[in-house]
Scaffold this motif. Sequence first.
Motif, PDB file in Angstrom:
ATOM      1  N   PHE A   1      -2.523  -1.224 -12.264  1.00  0.00           N
ATOM      2  CA  PHE A   1      -1.469  -2.225 -12.109  1.00  0.00           C
ATOM      3  C   PHE A   1      -0.646  -1.818 -10.896  1.00  0.00           C
ATOM      4  N   HIS A   2      -0.692  -2.649  -9.856  1.00  0.00           N
ATOM      5  CA  HIS A   2       0.018  -2.310  -8.616  1.00  0.00           C
ATOM      6  C   HIS A   2       0.379  -3.589  -7.868  1.00  0.00           C
ATOM      7  N   ARG A   3       1.182  -3.424  -6.825  1.00  0.00           N
ATOM      8  CA  ARG A   3       1.655  -4.578  -6.063  1.00  0.00           C
ATOM      9  C   ARG A   3       0.627  -5.139  -5.091  1.00  0.00           C
ATOM     10  N   GLY A   4      -0.439  -4.400  -4.826  1.00  0.00           N
ATOM     11  CA  GLY A   4      -1.460  -4.875  -3.899  1.00  0.00           C
ATOM     12  C   GLY A   4      -1.096  -4.693  -2.441  1.00  0.00           C
ATOM     13  N   LYS A   5      -0.126  -3.845  -2.160  1.00  0.00           N
ATOM     14  CA  LYS A   5       0.334  -3.662  -0.782  1.00  0.00           C
ATOM     15  C   LYS A   5      -0.317  -2.469  -0.097  1.00  0.00           C
ATOM     16  N   THR A   6      -0.647  -1.423  -0.846  1.00  0.00           N
ATOM     17  CA  THR A   6      -1.247  -0.227  -0.275  1.00  0.00           C
ATOM     18  C   THR A   6      -2.709  -0.169  -0.688  1.00  0.00           C
ATOM     19  N   ASP A   7      -3.584  -0.368   0.258  1.00  0.00           N
ATOM     20  CA  ASP A   7      -5.029  -0.274   0.044  1.00  0.00           C
ATOM     21  C   ASP A   7      -5.493  -1.047  -1.194  1.00  0.00           C
ATOM     22  N   PRO A   8      -5.281  -2.360  -1.213  1.00  0.00           N
ATOM     23  CA  PRO A   8      -5.635  -3.152  -2.393  1.00  0.00           C
ATOM     24  C   PRO A   8      -7.124  -3.164  -2.721  1.00  0.00           C
ATOM     25  N   ASP A   9      -7.970  -2.779  -1.767  1.00  0.00           N
ATOM     26  CA  ASP A   9      -9.409  -2.756  -1.998  1.00  0.00           C
ATOM     27  C   ASP A   9      -9.910  -1.399  -2.483  1.00  0.00           C
ATOM     28  N   ALA A  10      -8.997  -0.462  -2.659  1.00  0.00           N
ATOM     29  CA  ALA A  10      -9.393   0.860  -3.165  1.00  0.00           C
ATOM     30  C   ALA A  10      -9.937   0.722  -4.580  1.00  0.00           C
TER      31      ALA A  10
END
Length: 80
Positions: free
Chosen positions: A30-39
Amino acid sequence: MKFLVLGGTQFVGRAIVEQALAAGHELTLFHRGKTDPDAFPNCRHIIGDRRVDVSMLCQENWDAVIDCCGYLPRETRMAV
């Protein structure tokens, strides 16, 4: 085990996710999708902001929750 990771795409969260995956655990990030969203393409990703709304997390159960980004008590309270 089935883990929910709050954060997990940067700093110490990345290392935690890498180790949990290597151990064979199932992870949802669960994250904001701002830092390396494709990780971690093998993980399920839920995009959201813990400071605004965590209601989408209430519909599921996990064996454990790992909080990599709770800096303020009110943020942690919302997630709990």
